[in-house]
Design an enzyme around this catalytic site. Structure first.
Site, PDB file in Angstrom:
ATOM      1  N   GLU A   1       7.604  19.565 -20.169  1.00  0.00           N
ATOM      2  CA  GLU A   1       6.460  18.896 -20.810  1.00  0.00           C
ATOM      3  C   GLU A   1       5.455  19.910 -21.292  1.00  0.00           C
ATOM      4  O   GLU A   1       4.869  19.761 -22.372  1.00  0.00           O
ATOM      5  CB  GLU A   1       5.811  17.920 -19.821  1.00  0.00           C
ATOM      6  CG  GLU A   1       4.723  17.040 -20.418  1.00  0.00           C
ATOM      7  CD  GLU A   1       3.303  17.614 -20.308  1.00  0.00           C
ATOM      8  OE1 GLU A   1       2.359  16.970 -20.767  1.00  0.00           O
ATOM      9  OE2 GLU A   1       3.161  18.735 -19.727  1.00  0.00           O
TER      10      GLU A   1
ATOM     11  N   ASP B   1      -1.791   3.627  -5.374  1.00  0.00           N
ATOM     12  CA  ASP B   1      -1.744   2.181  -5.149  1.00  0.00           C
ATOM     13  C   ASP B   1      -1.758   1.415  -6.461  1.00  0.00           C
ATOM     14  O   ASP B   1      -1.119   0.360  -6.592  1.00  0.00           O
ATOM     15  CB  ASP B   1      -2.924   1.749  -4.280  1.00  0.00           C
ATOM     16  CG  ASP B   1      -2.796   2.223  -2.836  1.00  0.00           C
ATOM     17  OD1 ASP B   1      -1.668   2.530  -2.405  1.00  0.00           O
ATOM     18  OD2 ASP B   1      -3.831   2.299  -2.140  1.00  0.00           O
TER      19      ASP B   1
ATOM     20  N   ASP C   1       0.854  -1.179   0.000  1.00  0.00           N
ATOM     21  CA  ASP C   1       0.000   0.000   0.000  1.00  0.00           C
ATOM     22  C   ASP C   1       0.895   1.236   0.000  1.00  0.00           C
ATOM     23  O   ASP C   1       1.877   1.305   0.748  1.00  0.00           O
ATOM     24  CB  ASP C   1      -0.892   0.004   1.247  1.00  0.00           C
ATOM     25  CG  ASP C   1      -1.760   1.244   1.321  1.00  0.00           C
ATOM     26  OD1 ASP C   1      -2.755   1.307   0.596  1.00  0.00           O
ATOM     27  OD2 ASP C   1      -1.411   2.168   2.093  1.00  0.00           O
ATOM     28  N   ILE C   2       0.576   2.190  -0.855  1.00  0.00           N
ATOM     29  CA  ILE C   2       1.342   3.430  -0.901  1.00  0.00           C
ATOM     30  C   ILE C   2       0.676   4.432   0.040  1.00  0.00           C
ATOM     31  O   ILE C   2      -0.483   4.810  -0.175  1.00  0.00           O
ATOM     32  CB  ILE C   2       1.402   3.995  -2.332  1.00  0.00           C
ATOM     33  CG1 ILE C   2       2.057   2.991  -3.276  1.00  0.00           C
ATOM     34  CG2 ILE C   2       2.149   5.323  -2.354  1.00  0.00           C
ATOM     35  CD1 ILE C   2       3.476   2.616  -2.914  1.00  0.00           C
TER      36      ILE C   2
ATOM     37  N   HIS D   1      -4.127  24.298 -15.344  1.00  0.00           N
ATOM     38  CA  HIS D   1      -3.255  25.351 -15.884  1.00  0.00           C
ATOM     39  C   HIS D   1      -3.569  26.726 -15.295  1.00  0.00           C
ATOM     40  O   HIS D   1      -3.417  27.743 -15.971  1.00  0.00           O
ATOM     41  CB  HIS D   1      -3.332  25.392 -17.417  1.00  0.00           C
ATOM     42  CG  HIS D   1      -2.539  24.307 -18.080  1.00  0.00           C
ATOM     43  ND1 HIS D   1      -2.325  24.260 -19.438  1.00  0.00           N
ATOM     44  CD2 HIS D   1      -1.899  23.224 -17.567  1.00  0.00           C
ATOM     45  CE1 HIS D   1      -1.596  23.200 -19.731  1.00  0.00           C
ATOM     46  NE2 HIS D   1      -1.335  22.551 -18.608  1.00  0.00           N
TER      47      HIS D   1
END
Length: 440
Positions: A173, A308, A45-46, A289
């Site tokens: 990016e 997760d 689990d994160i 943005h």
């Protein structure tokens, strides 16, 4: 996430550049990793609190540096330094890749976890820059923080996957995928071919979230969909960000890609609100943005679930087994491609085999050209059967065609003269076939 559109700039000097962008093939498919077996260990689990702590740090960096973390600004370099310090302390091998865009120095951060098959690399990444209007906490602090925390979870678990793990944080990016394009374009072809999959995470904590899964590579797509299905959360195919984030350069170079997304400025429909909650008729991210893209612009539940899911994908997809290389037949004789002219061919003669070609015949294509969209590329079997690898496309503005395509050639006799046929269908751009190989 980026909204820019590439514009055509014809330049013969681009012949010397190692631009690696290619389009997906219609009749043949770009080489993809096989479906992996179940991982030996379940993904951890994160902790949401850890991911949010990273977002708090990114917000503080923006606040201390003019309110943003944009390319060329102090806030971006400070963000890179923060992430790098965490990874260095956790035992990753990190490197900074510099590039120049709009007159300013940009940075990509690459982190490799020691071990795993160096010929099978699973990579996950996200862009770390914001627009100049704000701190960019959802776009794309959310993806960057979740990828960082997943990498730190790899270290805490001392995870030993079959594949080699690599993580990337991309710069500029928002100016047109500049950092990730630079990374892909400067990877030698041999190194690029080792990447079995690239996972992209751009905006995964939108405040009015949807649950979108990229539909590019079937194995990666199924892995992510299966995770959400296990939570009884319906998903939809991601379309809003197609080609607008850092998976695009990898995909165009023939690398299998996938990822997750919770929505940007598209409007949530009534049907989507019914199955996911939230507010119909409102954008997935009203602060997209904008200056209000701060730490208050995050849905904790979406961020937690997607974090997760990232770990689940890393643990699952890195458990693949090594596939031995096949027999290779190659020619490196240069063949000039006439500008807006007749088709030319490069020939590989296959001898000494029995039976038919495989259903997973790999056609490796290396064409140097200043406007790849002009080209039609076909594989021609010994009996004259044509397999289209790349169609003509007036909007395909990148240089070069360098990729490996998979062709179902099981109905073809293996032995004989196999040809790569290339025709330039429009004027003003030139190039040549650099090499062509078949892997059986």
């Amino acid at each position: 996430m980026n909204l820019s559109v590439t514009r055509r700039t014809a330049a013969a000097a681009a012949l010397a550049l190692a631009g690696l962008l290619v389009s997906a093939a219609p009749a043949a498919t770009a080489a993809s990793a096989p479906a992996p077996p179940a991982p030996a260990l379940a993904a951890p689990d994160i902790p949401l609190a850890n991911v949010k702590a990273h977002l708090t740090q990114l917000q503080s960096i923006a606040t201390a540096n003019g309110g943003n973390r944009a390319h060329g600004r102090a806030g971006y370099k400070a963000s890179i330094d923060y992430v790098k310090a965490k990874l260095d302390a956790a035992g990753f091998t990190t490197s900074l890749q510099q590039f120049t865009s709009s007159g300013a120095t940009g940075y990509n951060l690459i982190a490799d976890w020691p071990g795993g098959d160096a010929n099978q690399i699973l990579m996950a990444g996200s862009h770390l820059d914001s627009v100049s209007a704000g701190a960019g906490i959802n776009d794309n602090g959310s993806g960057s923080a979740a990828v960082l925390e997943t990498a730190l979870a790899v270290s805490r678990a001392q995870f030993k996957p079959a594949k080699h793990l690599r993580f990337g944080w991309w710069g500029a990016e928002e100016l047109g995928l500049v950092g990730s394009k630079y990374y892909v374009n400067n990877l030698p072809a041999a190194e690029r071919s080792k990447i079995s999959g690239y996972l992209n995470f751009d905006m995964i904590g939108s405040p009015n979230p949807g649950y979108f899964v990229y539909d590019d590579d079937p194995t990666i797509e199924k892995t992510l969909k299966d995770y959400f299905a296990g939570l009884s959360i319906p998903t939809e195919i991601e379309t809003e960000g197609d080609g607008r984030s850092d998976h695009a350069p990898f995909k165009n170079a023939g690398v299998p890609v996938g990822g997750l997304f919770t929505g940007a400025d598209y409007t949530k429909t009534a049907a989507q609100a019914q199955k996911w909650g939230g507010t119909a008729g409102q954008a997935f991210d009203r602060c997209y943005h904008s200056s209000c893209d701060t730490t208050s612009n995050i849905d904790d539940t979406a961020l937690d679930r997607n974090s997760d899911a990232i770990a689940h994908a890393i643990w699952t997809l890195s458990a693949g087994t090594t596939t031995p290389p096949g027999d290779v037949y190659e020619t490196t004789t240069d063949v000039a491609i006439p500008d807006n002219g007749a088709a030319v061919t490069s020939t590989v003669n296959v001898t000494g085999r029995t039976g038919n070609a495989p259903a997973t015949l790999k056609a490796g294509v290396d064409i140097v050209h200043t406007w790849r969209g002009d080209l039609v590329v076909d594989l021609v079997a010994p009996d004259g059967t044509v397999y289209n690898l790349k169609p003509f496309s007036s909007s395909d503005s990148a240089d070069n065609v360098q990729a490996t395509y998979t062709v179902n050639a099981s109905s073809e006799v293996a032995n004989g003269a196999w040809k790569l046929r290339v025709q330039d269908k429009a004027a003003q751009d030139t190039g040549y076939i650099n090499s062509f190989k078949l892997t059986f």
